[in-house]
Design an enzyme around this catalytic site. Structure first.
Site, mmCIF file in Angstrom:
data_model
loop_
_atom_site.group_PDB
_atom_site.id
_atom_site.type_symbol
_atom_site.label_atom_id
_atom_site.label_comp_id
_atom_site.label_asym_id
_atom_site.label_seq_id
_atom_site.Cartn_x
_atom_site.Cartn_y
_atom_site.Cartn_z
ATOM 1 N N ARG A 95 0.851 -1.180 0.000
ATOM 2 C CA ARG A 95 0.000 0.000 0.000
ATOM 3 C C ARG A 95 0.890 1.233 0.000
ATOM 4 O O ARG A 95 1.896 1.292 0.718
ATOM 5 C CB ARG A 95 -0.912 0.029 1.234
ATOM 6 C CG ARG A 95 -2.088 -0.939 1.168
ATOM 7 C CD ARG A 95 -3.062 -0.562 0.047
ATOM 8 N NE ARG A 95 -4.245 -1.411 0.010
ATOM 9 C CZ ARG A 95 -4.374 -2.499 -0.749
ATOM 10 N NH1 ARG A 95 -3.392 -2.901 -1.538
ATOM 11 N NH2 ARG A 95 -5.502 -3.188 -0.728
ATOM 12 N N GLU A 124 -4.093 7.259 -5.139
ATOM 13 C CA GLU A 124 -4.175 6.629 -6.467
ATOM 14 C C GLU A 124 -5.445 7.076 -7.168
ATOM 15 O O GLU A 124 -6.473 7.217 -6.502
ATOM 16 C CB GLU A 124 -4.176 5.100 -6.311
ATOM 17 C CG GLU A 124 -2.857 4.597 -5.772
ATOM 18 C CD GLU A 124 -2.827 3.082 -5.557
ATOM 19 O OE1 GLU A 124 -3.793 2.393 -5.950
ATOM 20 O OE2 GLU A 124 -1.849 2.601 -4.992
ATOM 21 N N HIS A 142 -0.914 -0.214 -9.791
ATOM 22 C CA HIS A 142 -1.568 -1.122 -8.827
ATOM 23 C C HIS A 142 -2.083 -2.392 -9.525
ATOM 24 O O HIS A 142 -3.282 -2.662 -9.543
ATOM 25 C CB HIS A 142 -2.705 -0.389 -8.093
ATOM 26 C CG HIS A 142 -3.071 -1.023 -6.790
ATOM 27 N ND1 HIS A 142 -3.493 -0.298 -5.689
ATOM 28 C CD2 HIS A 142 -3.087 -2.320 -6.396
ATOM 29 C CE1 HIS A 142 -3.764 -1.128 -4.688
ATOM 30 N NE2 HIS A 142 -3.523 -2.374 -5.100
HETATM 31 C C1 DGY Z 1 -5.536 -6.266 -2.857
HETATM 32 O O1 DGY Z 1 -6.109 -7.336 -3.112
HETATM 33 O O2 DGY Z 1 -5.598 -5.732 -1.752
HETATM 34 C C2 DGY Z 1 -4.753 -5.644 -3.948
HETATM 35 O O3 DGY Z 1 -4.217 -4.428 -3.626
HETATM 36 C C3 DGY Z 1 -5.561 -5.578 -5.227
HETATM 37 O O4 DGY Z 1 -5.444 -6.862 -5.727
#
Ligand code: DGY
Length: 327
Positions: free
Chosen positions: A239, A268, A287
């Site tokens: 993240r 984002e 992402h």
């Molecule tokens: C998640 O699953 O948390 C990712 O960031 C997106 O696949």
């Protein structure tokens, strides 16, 4: 009898929509890439029993306040930092997510990003396309080795472990930092536990795999970056909020670390004018950690199954807040 309504905040693969349609009436925001406008979301949830969402749509208190009949929120992701879990729990609304199915795919991408950043793949591609390739050069586009280097994984959950397995294939020395020690990973892969500062000091590749929590917020800031080797590479596919982006920009610009590979950002999407994009020693992705066709389809199907279980009052396959079932 009218079927309960589920709001789907992004167009999902047909497999998932088909499942949902069998038992629910759907409102689907038809775009796959544009977020659902806030006013549309707030209007559509007013009579919804379920929401199927993803990492990009904030499901905050205001959304819950607009959804008096809501019985379940289901996200097509393992991370759920975009959802107000406290409010959901207070209101006895289970929140579903999709752990497990995306671990290997996300580890693949993490390793691809690590390799691309170390070996300057994106820069090299640009170099050729821009007609700059005049001849072979002894030190042209050279970067650090991956094979045999030291990797420090911060966050040894399922994905961290999958990254460690890949690192093991590259004969890397594996260090890790985690809330709890993982003796089974230490035994299976020879991973060694380190404090965060030790890991940052010793690693050639620092790989962030921690979830976004108040504890991990900007856990990599100016101080932590200053502990890293000048030759080190930072990889973040967890993240964006785990890194202080301004501090990272300064460290990269002043070449206090070698490079960074980033699949995630504090806000984002980032715009084309983001300061990090002015630097050559950064590889950026939008992402896409879990973005294989098979994995994204599985995630969507699990998200659909969670939502359907929720509207029927049945336990979800994977619940973030199982406390809702207590008492
Ligand atoms: C998640 O699953 O948390 C990712 O960031 C997106 O696949």
């Amino acid at each position: 009898m009218q079927k309960p309504k589920i709001v789907v905040t992004r167009r999902l693969p047909e497999e998932a929509l088909h499942l949902l349609r069998e038992e629910a009436s759907l409102y689907v925001w038809e775009s796959e890439t544009e977020p659902i406008p806030r006013d549309v979301l707030l209007k559509e949830v007013s009579d919804a029993a379920g929401i199927v969402t993803n990492v990009a749509d904030p499901i905050d208190r205001e959304v819950f306040d607009h959804a008096p009949a809501l019985k379940v929120v289901s996200t097509m992701a393992v991370g759920y930092d975009n959802i107000d879990i406290q409010t959901a729990t207070e209101r006895k609304i289970p929140v579903g997510h999709t752990p497990g199915v995306l671990s290997e795919t996300t580890a693949d991408l993490t390793f691809a990003l690590l390799m691309a950043t170390a070996r300057r793949i994106v820069e090299a591609d640009r170099f050729v396309r821009e007609g700059k390739w005049k001849s072979w050069g002894p030190m042209l586009l050279t970067g650090p080795d991956v094979y045999g280097a030291t990797i420090g994984i911060i966050g040894m959950g399922r994905i961290g472990e999958a990254v460690a397995r890949r690192a093991s294939g590259f004969a890397m020395k594996i260090l890790y930092h985690n809330r709890n020690r993982r003796p089974e990973v230490e035994q299976a892969l020879g991973a060694e536990y380190r404090s965060l500062d030790e890991l940052l000091t010793e690693s050639d590749y620092v790989v962030l795999m921690a979830p976004a929590t108040p504890q991990t917020y900007r856990m990599i800031g100016a101080r932590e970056l200053s502990l890293m080797k000048k030759s080190a590479v930072l990889i973040n596919s967890s993240r964006g909020t785990n890194v202080d982006e301004q501090a990272l920009y300064q460290a990269l610009k002043e070449k206090r670390i070698w490079a960074a590979g980033l699949d995630v950002f504090e806000q984002e999407p980032i715009g084309a004018d983001h300061p990090l994009l002015t630097l050559d020693n950064v590889v950026v992705l939008p992402h896409i950690g879990s973005a294989s066709i098979a994995t994204r389809t599985k995630m969507a199907v699990i998200a659909a199954q969670n939502a359907l279980a929720g509207i029927k009052g049945e336990p979800l396959l994977h619940t973030v807040n199982p406390e809702v079932y207590e008492g």
